[in-house]
Scaffold this motif. Sequence first.
Motif, PDB file in Angstrom:
ATOM      1  N   ARG A 306       0.823  -1.206   0.000  1.00 28.52           N
ATOM      2  CA  ARG A 306       0.000   0.000   0.000  1.00 28.52           C
ATOM      3  C   ARG A 306       0.862   1.262   0.000  1.00 28.52           C
ATOM      4  N   ASP A 307       1.964   1.212   0.723  1.00 29.78           N
ATOM      5  CA  ASP A 307       2.855   2.378   0.760  1.00 29.78           C
ATOM      6  C   ASP A 307       3.436   2.677  -0.613  1.00 29.78           C
ATOM      7  N   HIS A 308       3.771   1.634  -1.350  1.00 30.56           N
ATOM      8  CA  HIS A 308       4.406   1.821  -2.652  1.00 30.56           C
ATOM      9  C   HIS A 308       3.407   2.147  -3.762  1.00 30.56           C
ATOM     10  N   ILE A 309       2.153   1.753  -3.563  1.00 29.33           N
ATOM     11  CA  ILE A 309       1.172   1.936  -4.635  1.00 29.33           C
ATOM     12  C   ILE A 309       0.581   3.342  -4.635  1.00 29.33           C
ATOM     13  N   ILE A 310       0.742   4.096  -3.574  1.00 29.81           N
ATOM     14  CA  ILE A 310       0.110   5.411  -3.423  1.00 29.81           C
ATOM     15  C   ILE A 310       0.320   6.295  -4.649  1.00 29.81           C
ATOM     16  N   LYS A 354       0.838  11.546   3.297  1.00 29.05           N
ATOM     17  CA  LYS A 354       1.467  12.872   3.242  1.00 29.05           C
ATOM     18  C   LYS A 354       2.974  12.757   3.047  1.00 29.05           C
ATOM     19  N   ASN A 355       3.585  11.758   3.687  1.00 27.03           N
ATOM     20  CA  ASN A 355       5.030  11.559   3.524  1.00 27.03           C
ATOM     21  C   ASN A 355       5.387  11.123   2.106  1.00 27.03           C
ATOM     22  N   ALA A 356       4.414  10.563   1.391  1.00 29.95           N
ATOM     23  CA  ALA A 356       4.631  10.182  -0.006  1.00 29.95           C
ATOM     24  C   ALA A 356       4.452  11.370  -0.944  1.00 29.95           C
ATOM     25  N   GLY A 357       4.150  12.530  -0.377  1.00 30.86           N
ATOM     26  CA  GLY A 357       3.985  13.733  -1.183  1.00 30.86           C
ATOM     27  C   GLY A 357       2.573  13.953  -1.676  1.00 30.86           C
TER      28      GLY A 357
END
Length: 370
Positions: A306-310, A354-357
């Motif tokens: 999920r973190d990578h797919i954002i 938010k950390n993913a921009g």
Amino acid sequence: MNHFKYVFRQYTWDQMKQRIEATTLTDVRNSISRKKKTIDDFCNLISPVAAAELEYMAQTARAITQKRFGKTVQLFAPMYLSNECQNICTYCGFSLGNKIRRKTLSSIEIMQEAAALKAMGVAHVLLVSGEADKIAGIDYFMNAVQLLRPHFAHISIEVQPLLRHEYSVLQQAGVHAVLVYQETYHEKVYRQYHPKGKKSNFQFRLDTPDRIGKAGLHKMGLGVLLGLEDWRVDSFFNALHIDYLQKTYWQTKYSVSFPRLRPAKGVAGPNFLMQDRDLLQLICAYRIWNEDLDISISTREAEKFRDHIIQLGPTSMSAGSKTNPGGYAVADDSLEQFEVGDHRTMEVFKTVVKNAGYNAVMKDWEGVYS
């Protein structure tokens, strides 16, 4: 008369499997670069050979998403109303034959769940139930919607297939979207997965999106249960269905979800394994093929995925999800439909986004970007 079944009957499962497997790398590259995509391009993008172009597909999907929707992900949460079910489905924790405690939320319990979700900051709620008409039917859903409408910006439902006039009533009551999954479009084996109950009627379920479209709902969500049959062929038919619906009920917006089989009480594992890389390819294929499609990712998936797919296509993601009736107000995992893969709270996941921009919004982005 408009019915997807007439389009569906023009194809066979084996025919489409052969077509997808015959795709060449040149076909894939041409489909990625082609300005106006067709269902034939989707076939190319989900083919085995397209995996060689996955990095480029991911880059293309990210560019399309940012251009069309901006750096925004809408967050939502499901509210499970009932785990009562009259169907036997071989893959579901709510299946009639499973010896689990059954529960249907009362009006007071619905409002307790609402209070818990509101405390999480949730503005978009998805109402979910098992398929039990006599216990959780249209009157029950209408009551739930009327209770919740003042407290949430958008209400979506994922319940048993209903009749056209029932969808119309729900639409008038304020339901924003309806999600309905065919589970698998492989008609020959469909009955093996659904041996008992109303859900065993393949054709009635296949006709459901037409009834939703005719009722004038704002949005409709489709998907297949990834793991029952060959994900490529099932996904082709799901895309074919969306393509037909968009052309027929053009005022309705559409979304696609990607439920992969998860462990659940009393059910067997998947018949067809789908790796993370496969799911990534499928998500990118949908985004490249259909730039306007809402792509939704649930907490069935693990944190890392999920973190990578954002940044690669999703426009909406659930967070802090509970899959059991009363799960937010009362901790009782014994009633859950399946195990979630991402247990992080809504607040923690907002920080991840938010950390993913990206902007993690709790309201519907459609009003801003459509």
